[in-house]
Motif scaffolding. Structure first.
Motif, mmCIF file in Angstrom:
data_model
loop_
_atom_site.group_PDB
_atom_site.id
_atom_site.type_symbol
_atom_site.label_atom_id
_atom_site.label_comp_id
_atom_site.label_asym_id
_atom_site.label_seq_id
_atom_site.Cartn_x
_atom_site.Cartn_y
_atom_site.Cartn_z
ATOM 1 N N PRO A 27 0.705 -1.428 0.281
ATOM 2 C CA PRO A 27 -0.174 -0.069 0.021
ATOM 3 C C PRO A 27 0.939 1.247 -0.109
ATOM 4 O O PRO A 27 2.119 1.584 0.482
ATOM 5 N N VAL A 28 -0.005 2.187 -0.603
ATOM 6 C CA VAL A 28 0.271 3.767 -0.326
ATOM 7 C C VAL A 28 -0.533 4.143 0.341
ATOM 8 O O VAL A 28 -1.582 4.044 0.087
ATOM 9 N N GLU A 29 -0.237 5.264 0.734
ATOM 10 C CA GLU A 29 -1.732 6.725 1.578
ATOM 11 C C GLU A 29 -2.411 6.673 0.286
ATOM 12 O O GLU A 29 -3.920 6.782 0.311
ATOM 13 N N ARG A 30 -1.701 7.337 -1.149
ATOM 14 C CA ARG A 30 -3.089 7.898 -1.652
ATOM 15 C C ARG A 30 -2.847 7.489 -3.116
ATOM 16 O O ARG A 30 -1.914 7.502 -3.814
ATOM 17 N N LEU A 31 -3.596 6.775 -4.195
ATOM 18 C CA LEU A 31 -3.347 6.303 -5.392
ATOM 19 C C LEU A 31 -4.133 6.835 -6.443
ATOM 20 O O LEU A 31 -5.497 7.097 -5.905
#
Length: 383
Positions: free
Chosen positions: A270-274
């Protein structure tokens, strides 16, 4: 050996550790050239011969991102007030139906003040239905290749004392036959192929190599501490997200048609925002539940778009027009004229589909839909 083969990969480019350039390098596949680049090279050679009596061979052009590939001439002819040059298209390692096709440009001098006029020669299609980026009746030479040819005509004119007033007739040997293997007949582009390309470069799409490059792109972004990454369907959408969010190169993922590959890998890493950014038609396919956006494996569902339009307030007459539209762009234009926010509805629905694939992973998602020029025509909120 063609000028394409002599040039090798893509005539330059950065050695970035992340982002689109690194993904392209990681695939190990050889790039090719678009029909638009070939037509521009042929036009440049033909107009130069008209003004000087000599064909430059190889002929060098400048692509929209600054690369300067050289192309060998496969055909040339100089007669009076016109000249013809031909380039064999090299698609690199991409399984492109136009690989090996001979793209010709015949340039004829026009009276001063005429400007640059485009004609469809044998093997190049003509637009017969609305909803495409050119008006009905125009030769199927797309806007970016047209601008490339205009720019090179102006450069040649300035260098050799011409006026820059010319007629350019683009043709492709056996193009009408090749076009039967494309979507052109269904789209109402009749008589042959389209002259395409926004960068001049054909990016080779081996599915396994490209998906692996997407994964490496996510890894590089995470290792660099990026909390916001963007999956882009191409160079135009990449420019849009950079303008919107000032993202650095190593936060940009060249998603291409592989939306599912981005979402599934980000689900596990995961990354915080896509942010997902792409053309309206492609992202309408994601909104409809398709994770592979390639035209050979998924199509724009106009019935689905009609249902979304109803949700946005369209009456049954408009919904019927949307369902019968020639292209996704035509459907979008119909709704825009009626004040129905179809672009936003597609973006919101595509975001929800992306969240469903993420299965609760701690990733916030937003979606931006653009048109061919890069104008934002729909966006979702971040959720």
């Amino acid at each position: 050996m063609s000028g394409d083969e002599k040039q090798g990969a893509h005539g330059g480019g950065g050695a970035a550790k992340g982002g689109r350039a690194a993904q392209l390098k990681h695939t190990g596949l050889r790039h090719g050239w678009t029909t638009g680049a070939c037509a521009t090279a042929a036009t440049t050679a033909a107009y130069t011969a008209l003004l000087t009596g000599e064909f430059p061979d190889p002929v060098t052009i400048t692509l929209p991102k600054g690369q300067t590939p050289a192309f060998a001439l496969a055909a040339e002819e100089l007669t009076g007030d016109s000249a013809m040059a031909g380039i064999v298209k090299d698609a690199g390692d991409d399984p492109d139906v136009t690989h090996g096709a001979l793209v010709r440009a015949t340039v004829r001098l026009l009276p001063a003040g005429s400007g640059v006029v485009f004609r469809a020669g044998p093997g190049v299609g003509t637009i017969t239905r609305p909803g495409l980026p050119l008006p009905v009746g125009e030769p199927a030479v797309n806007p970016v290749p047209r601008q490339m040819m205009r720019d090179h005509v102006a450069e040649v004119a300035a260098r050799h004392g011409g006026t820059g007033d010319v007629e350019i007739t683009v043709s492709v040997d056996h193009g009408e036959e090749i076009a039967r293997s494309t979507w052109n007949p269904r789209l109402g582009i009749l008589g042959g192929l389209s002259i395409l390309g926004t960068t001049g470069i054909v990016v080779p799409y081996s599915c396994s190599a490209w998906i692996d490059s997407i994964r490496r792109g996510v890894d590089v972004a995470r290792a660099a501490g990026r909390t916001h990454v963007a999956g882009c369907t191409g160079s135009t959408s990449e420019r849009t997200v950079v303008a919107e969010y000032a993202l650095p190169e190593d936060a940009l993922l060249d998603m291409g048609d592989f939306a599912g590959a981005v979402l599934k890998y980000v689900r596990r890493h995961p990354v915080e925002r896509l942010t997902i950014c792409g053309g309206f038609a492609k992202l309408s396919k994601l909104a409809a539940g398709h994770l592979d956006l390639h035209s050979a494996r998924s199509q724009v569902d106009k019935g689905f778009l009609a249902d979304l339009a109803r949700r946005g307030g369209a009456d049954e007459a408009l919904a019927a027009e949307v369902a019968g539209a020639n292209t996704g762009l035509a459907a979008l234009q119909l709704c825009a004229a009626a004040g129905v926010p179809l672009g936003d509805l597609v973006a919101e629905t595509a975001r929800d589909e992306a969240l469903a694939v993420l299965r609760g992973a701690p990733v916030a998602v937003d979606v931006i839909c653009i048109d061919r020029a890069g104008t934002v025509v729909g966006r979702s909120t971040v959720r």
